[in-house]
Design an enzyme around this catalytic site. Structure first.
Site, short mmCIF file in Angstrom:
data_model
loop_
_atom_site.label_atom_id
_atom_site.label_comp_id
_atom_site.label_asym_id
_atom_site.label_seq_id
_atom_site.Cartn_x
_atom_site.Cartn_y
_atom_site.Cartn_z
N CYS A 268 0.84 -1.41 -0.36
CA CYS A 268 0.16 -0.50 -0.04
C CYS A 268 0.49 1.02 0.16
CB CYS A 268 -0.52 -0.09 1.33
SG CYS A 268 -2.12 1.81 1.31
N CYS B 68 -7.44 0.21 -1.68
CA CYS B 68 -7.88 0.17 -0.23
C CYS B 68 -7.41 -1.62 -0.47
CB CYS B 68 -8.79 -0.27 0.94
SG CYS B 68 -7.96 -0.70 2.39
N GLN C 59 -18.80 -11.89 9.17
CA GLN C 59 -17.66 -11.58 9.86
C GLN C 59 -16.99 -11.04 8.05
OE1 GLN C 59 -16.05 -12.19 11.98
NE2 GLN C 59 -16.21 -13.60 13.45
N TYR D 289 -24.60 -15.64 23.31
CA TYR D 289 -23.58 -14.81 22.08
C TYR D 289 -24.02 -15.47 20.90
CZ TYR D 289 -21.33 -13.25 26.41
OH TYR D 289 -20.83 -12.59 27.54
N GLU E 126 -29.24 -14.25 22.55
CA GLU E 126 -28.20 -12.85 22.07
C GLU E 126 -29.35 -11.77 23.06
OE1 GLU E 126 -26.72 -10.10 21.12
OE2 GLU E 126 -25.23 -11.71 20.46
N ASP F 121 -19.47 -16.99 22.43
CA ASP F 121 -18.47 -16.05 21.05
C ASP F 121 -18.61 -14.78 21.42
OD1 ASP F 121 -17.01 -14.71 19.06
OD2 ASP F 121 -18.30 -15.35 17.31
N CYS G 265 -11.70 -12.77 19.60
CA CYS G 265 -11.14 -11.82 18.76
C CYS G 265 -10.18 -11.33 19.51
CB CYS G 265 -12.37 -11.18 18.22
SG CYS G 265 -12.97 -9.99 19.71
#
Length: 466
Positions: A86, A173, A296, A325, A346, A394, A421
């Site tokens: 980049c 990008c 995702q 979740y 959830e 998650d 994550c």
């Protein structure tokens, strides 16, 4: 007086000074992808420095326990250093690891997980597999959220500079899907042509705030124009010009974000033209994606992540599974393919509505979705006689509260599959679960975000035999 003397002594013990240069050897990468080294045993963080490099560093910030600097000169270069693809990489805050070869990125991400488990979780014995690589480490992001601004009177669209709200005009990008880049460039052109004003964070005046793009199956493109006002001037012309220039465009929305904050999208969204959702596919499952629904950003790697979670769940068609979740039900529906019954929980109601629709569209009849807090819903399910064989979780980056983890343990599933994550909160939660009777068997890092410092993980925990 004693406090001032103590502060003075503490400052005198810090071996580096702002504005001065020091030679530093880099030991490892930090959680944000920066090089971490020491000068006279004092920690220094240096962006774009790599392990085993010697760099001449100018100190820019000094704190009590660490300093931050920038590379003045590389004295000994790592063989893993590569030229970033980049052209705006040095300024942009979107990627952190383009200067590191992809193979070494994978090793560094595994090392980040090992480090968190060892130092935060005090769990050095856990097996951490090699990071699951991406077949396509470039142009993988199916979602774009670019701010819109002004620079020297010209409208710009792009990424924020690292650690700031200064927008860098971005025409290509390299981690975005090409359709998203085409959308950003077209919005820049069309907004200038129609003379639509740009939102100013300081004065709270102007209209255009962000452009959000989502790419689905078959390169279908959704555009979401985020405005600070309820009205979008020249809306019909805006849509017409987008359609003329973007052959894959199937959906155009306006999202209204009137609040003085950094949240990208507001609560209200209006369909300006086309379909309300686009479709994407994970494995054999199809998902409707609306402007605000979670999906995702790396479709192929998300498949691998969910396949790993399914493998760890080790289902044979007789099990009851709880997916805490659950969001819009992506993992839940994967699990439902091999379980007897899956309950998705959830707290966000719109996500549950999306999950139920996804279940209907995929003809999945053994998944039930419940709105509520897992700490309340799971005990209620237990009282109803529901005994999960597997719990899948998650959570957001902050991880789980101890109450949630205790709730999982109290239901006594044989397995817990933890998708995370954030290696730091994963390590913390695995340590808590160990005390609650669940032993982590192994962790599988998955590279969902190539060229960045982020890493996703799936951990398998088994209930300790009594």
């Amino acid at each position: 007086m004693k406090s001032k003397e103590k502060t003075k002594r503490s400052a005198e013990m810090i071996p580096v000074r702002r504005g001065q240069s020091y030679e530093i050897r880099i030991e490892r990468l930090g959680t944000s992808g920066e090089g971490v080294g020491r000068y006279e045993n004092f920690t220094v963080f240096i962006p774009q420095a790599l392990p085993n490099e010697r760099v001449l560093t100018v100190i820019e910030e000094v704190k009590k326990t660490y300093a931050r600097g920038r590379i003045q000169k590389i004295l000994q270069e790592s063989p893993a250093r590569v030229t970033p693809l980049c052209e705006i990489y040095d300024e942009c805050g979107g990627c952190q690891l383009q200067h590191l070869s992809y193979e070494e990125q994978l090793h560094a991400k595994r090392a980040q997980v090992v480090d968190a488990l060892t130092h935060i979780g005090k769990l050095p014995q856990i097996l951490v597999n090699e990071t699951l690589r991406a077949d396509a480490p470039w142009n993988y992001r199916n979602k774009m959220q670019f701010p819109i601004g002004l620079h020297k009177g010209r409208l710009i669209v792009g990424c924020f500079a690292q650690g700031s709200h200064r927008i860098i005009n971005t025409e290509n990008c390299h981690i975005q899907r090409s359709a998203n880049n085409e959308l950003a460039n077209t919005v820049r052109e069309v907004a200038e042509k129609l003379h639509i004003s740009v939102y100013n964070e300081d004065t709270h005046k102007g209209i255009l705030r962000h452009i959000v793009g989502r790419v689905g199956r078959g390169n279908e493109l959704m555009a979401v124009i985020v405005t600070a006002t309820k009205q979008l001037p020249h809306a019909k012309d805006f849509v017409r010009l987008l359609r003329e220039r973007l052959p894959h465009l199937v959906s155009v929305h306006q999202n209204i974000q009137t609040y003085r904050n950094n949240v990208i999208m507001g609560r209200d969204t209006e369909l300006l033209w086309g379909r309300p959702t686009i479709l994407d596919t994970l494995g054999r499952l199809n998902f409707h994606i609306s402007p605000r629904s979670f999906f995702q950003v790396n479709t192929r790697q998300a498949e691998r992540l969910y396949e790993q979670a399914l493998a760890y769940a080790d289902l044979h068609g007789t099990e009851t599974v709880i997916d805490a979740y659950c969001g819009t039900g992506t993992i839940t529906l994967f699990l439902a393919q091999k379980a007897r019954k899956v309950y998705g929980i959830e707290i966000v109601q719109p996500a549950i509505l999306d999950a139920r629709k996804n279940a209907r569209d995929n003809h999945v009849k053994n998944a039930e979705f419940i709105v509520g807090d897992a700490t309340a819903v799971m005990p209620a399910l237990y009282k109803q006689g529901i005994r999960p064989d597997v719990v899948v979780v998650d959570p957001p980056r902050a991880g789980c509260t101890e109450i949630v983890l205790r709730t999982f343990a109290n239901m006594k599933p044989q397995r817990i599959v933890y998708v995370s994550c954030n290696p730091a909160t994963l390590a913390r939660d695995l340590a808590i679960l160990k005390d609650l009777g669940y032993i982590t068997q192994e962790v599988q890092p998955v590279d969902l975000f190539p060229q960045t410092s982020h890493v996703e993980n799936v951990a398998l925990l088994m209930r300790k035999s009594i």
